[in-house]
Write a protein that holds these residues in place. Structure first.
Motif, PDB file in Angstrom:
ATOM      1  N   ASP A 181       0.889  -1.383  -0.048  1.00  0.00           N
ATOM      2  CA  ASP A 181      -0.115   0.116  -0.100  1.00  0.00           C
ATOM      3  C   ASP A 181       0.982   1.236   0.073  1.00  0.00           C
ATOM      4  O   ASP A 181       0.476   2.159  -0.536  1.00  0.00           O
ATOM      5  N   GLU A 182       1.991   1.110   0.667  1.00  0.00           N
ATOM      6  CA  GLU A 182       3.015   2.327   0.823  1.00  0.00           C
ATOM      7  C   GLU A 182       3.790   2.508  -0.404  1.00  0.00           C
ATOM      8  O   GLU A 182       4.136   3.631  -0.794  1.00  0.00           O
ATOM      9  N   GLN A 183       4.372   1.221  -1.006  1.00  0.00           N
ATOM     10  CA  GLN A 183       5.254   1.419  -1.990  1.00  0.00           C
ATOM     11  C   GLN A 183       4.820   0.880  -3.293  1.00  0.00           C
ATOM     12  O   GLN A 183       4.382  -0.232  -3.398  1.00  0.00           O
ATOM     13  N   THR A 184       4.513   2.011  -4.117  1.00  0.00           N
ATOM     14  CA  THR A 184       4.123   1.710  -5.580  1.00  0.00           C
ATOM     15  C   THR A 184       5.296   1.415  -6.511  1.00  0.00           C
ATOM     16  O   THR A 184       4.778   1.582  -7.932  1.00  0.00           O
ATOM     17  N   GLU A 185       6.552   2.116  -6.041  1.00  0.00           N
ATOM     18  CA  GLU A 185       7.336   2.156  -7.146  1.00  0.00           C
ATOM     19  C   GLU A 185       8.358   1.121  -6.880  1.00  0.00           C
ATOM     20  O   GLU A 185       8.865   1.107  -5.557  1.00  0.00           O
ATOM     21  N   TYR A 186       9.368   0.465  -7.738  1.00  0.00           N
ATOM     22  CA  TYR A 186      10.377  -0.458  -7.094  1.00  0.00           C
ATOM     23  C   TYR A 186      11.049  -0.827  -8.471  1.00  0.00           C
ATOM     24  O   TYR A 186      10.726  -0.373  -9.713  1.00  0.00           O
ATOM     25  N   SER A 187      12.204  -1.459  -8.554  1.00  0.00           N
ATOM     26  CA  SER A 187      13.059  -1.653  -9.143  1.00  0.00           C
ATOM     27  C   SER A 187      13.593  -3.110  -9.355  1.00  0.00           C
ATOM     28  O   SER A 187      13.601  -3.737  -8.067  1.00  0.00           O
ATOM     29  N   VAL A 188      13.510  -3.646 -10.457  1.00  0.00           N
ATOM     30  CA  VAL A 188      14.070  -5.305 -10.523  1.00  0.00           C
ATOM     31  C   VAL A 188      15.195  -5.382 -11.342  1.00  0.00           C
ATOM     32  O   VAL A 188      15.350  -4.574 -12.517  1.00  0.00           O
ATOM     33  N   HIS A 200      12.727  -0.170 -13.973  1.00  0.00           N
ATOM     34  CA  HIS A 200      11.947   0.484 -13.069  1.00  0.00           C
ATOM     35  C   HIS A 200      10.374   0.415 -13.275  1.00  0.00           C
ATOM     36  O   HIS A 200       9.876   0.587 -14.367  1.00  0.00           O
ATOM     37  N   ILE A 201       9.756   0.038 -12.056  1.00  0.00           N
ATOM     38  CA  ILE A 201       8.486  -0.346 -12.309  1.00  0.00           C
ATOM     39  C   ILE A 201       7.424   0.427 -11.332  1.00  0.00           C
ATOM     40  O   ILE A 201       7.930   0.722 -10.258  1.00  0.00           O
ATOM     41  N   ARG A 220      -2.492  -2.267 -12.957  1.00  0.00           N
ATOM     42  CA  ARG A 220      -1.840  -1.678 -14.172  1.00  0.00           C
ATOM     43  C   ARG A 220      -0.510  -1.360 -13.605  1.00  0.00           C
ATOM     44  O   ARG A 220      -0.287  -0.557 -12.828  1.00  0.00           O
ATOM     45  N   ILE A 221       0.556  -2.043 -14.405  1.00  0.00           N
ATOM     46  CA  ILE A 221       1.916  -1.939 -14.093  1.00  0.00           C
ATOM     47  C   ILE A 221       2.777  -1.116 -15.175  1.00  0.00           C
ATOM     48  O   ILE A 221       2.538  -1.816 -16.309  1.00  0.00           O
ATOM     49  N   GLU A 222       3.639  -0.251 -14.893  1.00  0.00           N
ATOM     50  CA  GLU A 222       4.425   0.340 -16.119  1.00  0.00           C
ATOM     51  C   GLU A 222       5.748  -0.074 -15.986  1.00  0.00           C
ATOM     52  O   GLU A 222       6.177   0.273 -14.700  1.00  0.00           O
ATOM     53  N   LYS A 223       6.564  -0.391 -16.936  1.00  0.00           N
ATOM     54  CA  LYS A 223       7.949  -0.503 -16.846  1.00  0.00           C
ATOM     55  C   LYS A 223       8.786   0.021 -17.861  1.00  0.00           C
ATOM     56  O   LYS A 223       8.420   0.239 -18.840  1.00  0.00           O
ATOM     57  N   ARG A 224       9.771   0.766 -17.190  1.00  0.00           N
ATOM     58  CA  ARG A 224      10.738   1.450 -18.295  1.00  0.00           C
ATOM     59  C   ARG A 224      12.044   0.870 -18.028  1.00  0.00           C
ATOM     60  O   ARG A 224      12.625   0.473 -16.719  1.00  0.00           O
ATOM     61  N   ARG A 225      12.832   0.718 -19.205  1.00  0.00           N
ATOM     62  CA  ARG A 225      14.305   0.210 -18.949  1.00  0.00           C
ATOM     63  C   ARG A 225      15.155   1.222 -18.001  1.00  0.00           C
ATOM     64  O   ARG A 225      16.098   1.138 -17.117  1.00  0.00           O
ATOM     65  N   ASP A 226      15.075   2.808 -18.640  1.00  0.00           N
ATOM     66  CA  ASP A 226      15.627   3.794 -17.824  1.00  0.00           C
ATOM     67  C   ASP A 226      14.432   4.555 -17.355  1.00  0.00           C
ATOM     68  O   ASP A 226      13.430   4.847 -17.716  1.00  0.00           O
ATOM     69  N   ALA A 227      14.593   5.282 -16.313  1.00  0.00           N
ATOM     70  CA  ALA A 227      13.740   6.091 -15.574  1.00  0.00           C
ATOM     71  C   ALA A 227      13.005   7.191 -16.478  1.00  0.00           C
ATOM     72  O   ALA A 227      11.845   7.388 -16.332  1.00  0.00           O
TER      73      ALA A 227
END
Length: 274
Positions: A181-188, A200-201, A220-227
């Motif tokens: 609920d608190e973290q909606t951005e993260y990296s994989v 970056h997701i 719905r999740i969005e992924k970018r290779r670079d921010a």
């Protein structure tokens, strides 16, 4: 996840995953996406499933390019292996235009995939590409041993990876493990071929999509290779289908995008309204 015909040459997706999606039309937003009943960006993401158990499934997708349907279909399958806790996941496309197969054999532990072997096979558009990767975890420093062939040129490599690194096919499995609920951005971090990549997701909202199974609530999740990259991939995951990928879209440029849409599904289905 480069899924989409996520074929690893210019597009991603999956791609996973991707297949090669030469995608067209302005970058699609929730306002222009077809078959969307509701969008509620303000709604919090689903709570993490830290002890998530994987459920085998088979899903089939139809591929379109800039809203133009194609005869290409993609199949995504997850199967339990002979050893407890080991799974086999495969994304495959077989058409007159191309052959694309991604296969991952991995161990699932504490909501994290530990890849043992990963393979990517691609033939099409006068291109040939193979990657065979072994992930080695039983050492002080995890590493990947990779054998690649591209248009007849062979390359062997070995490199260290950080704990938690995944392959680009199983990357889609860990989204519900990371969302809170608190973290909606993260990296994989993923390993593919000869290099390590950072993705970056961001969870950008919830939507109700019309599918062959009826209306399905999705995250719905969005992924970018670079921010700051203009190229990005969007995934719609359905919690009631064990976070199955219901739709995927890769935007290559303002006038070029490709999409995967679920057309058939066999697997666990828990209707939240029951």
């Amino acid at each position: 996840m480069r899924m989409f015909l996520f074929y690893r040459s210019g597009f991603a997706w999956p791609g996973l995953v991707l297949l090669t999606l030469a995608f067209t039309a302005p970058a699609v937003t929730a306002d222009t996406a077809p078959d969307v009943k509701t969008t509620t960006s303000e709604r919090p993401a689903s709570k993490p499933v830290r002890t998530r158990t994987l459920q085998p499934f088979r899903a089939e997708y139809r591929v379109s390019v800039s809203r133009v349907p194609t005869p290409i279909r993609a199949e995504l399958v997850l199967e339990a292996g002979d050893t407890d806790g080991v799974y086999r996941m495969q994304m495959s496309v077989d058409s007159r235009l191309m052959q694309n197969t991604e296969l991952s054999i991995f161990r699932w532990e504490d909501c994290q995939p530990y890849t043992q072997h990963y393979m990517h096979y691609f033939r099409g558009f006068r291109r040939e590409r193979d990657h065979f990767m072994d992930f080695v975890w039983d050492s002080d420093t995890p590493r990947v041993i990779n054998a690649s062939t591209s248009n007849g040129e062979e390359e062997l490599s070995e490199y260290d990876i950080e704990p938690g690194t995944v392959d680009e096919l199983t990357m889609m499995l860990i989204a519900p493990c990371l969302m809170t609920d608190e973290q909606t951005e993260y990296s994989v971090t993923t390993a593919y071929g000869t290099r390590v990549r950072e993705h970056h997701i961001q969870v950008v909202g919830h939507e109700t999509l019309r599918t062959p199974l009826g209306e399905v609530e999705t995250v719905r999740i969005e992924k970018r290779r670079d921010a700051d990259s203009s190229r990005y991939t969007v995934f719609w995951l359905a919690p009631e289908l064990d976070y199955m990928l219901v739709r995927g879209r890769h935007v290559e440029s303002r006038g070029l995008y490709g999409e995967l849409r679920l057309v058939d599904y066999e697997g666990p289905f828990s209707n939240a309204s029951e």
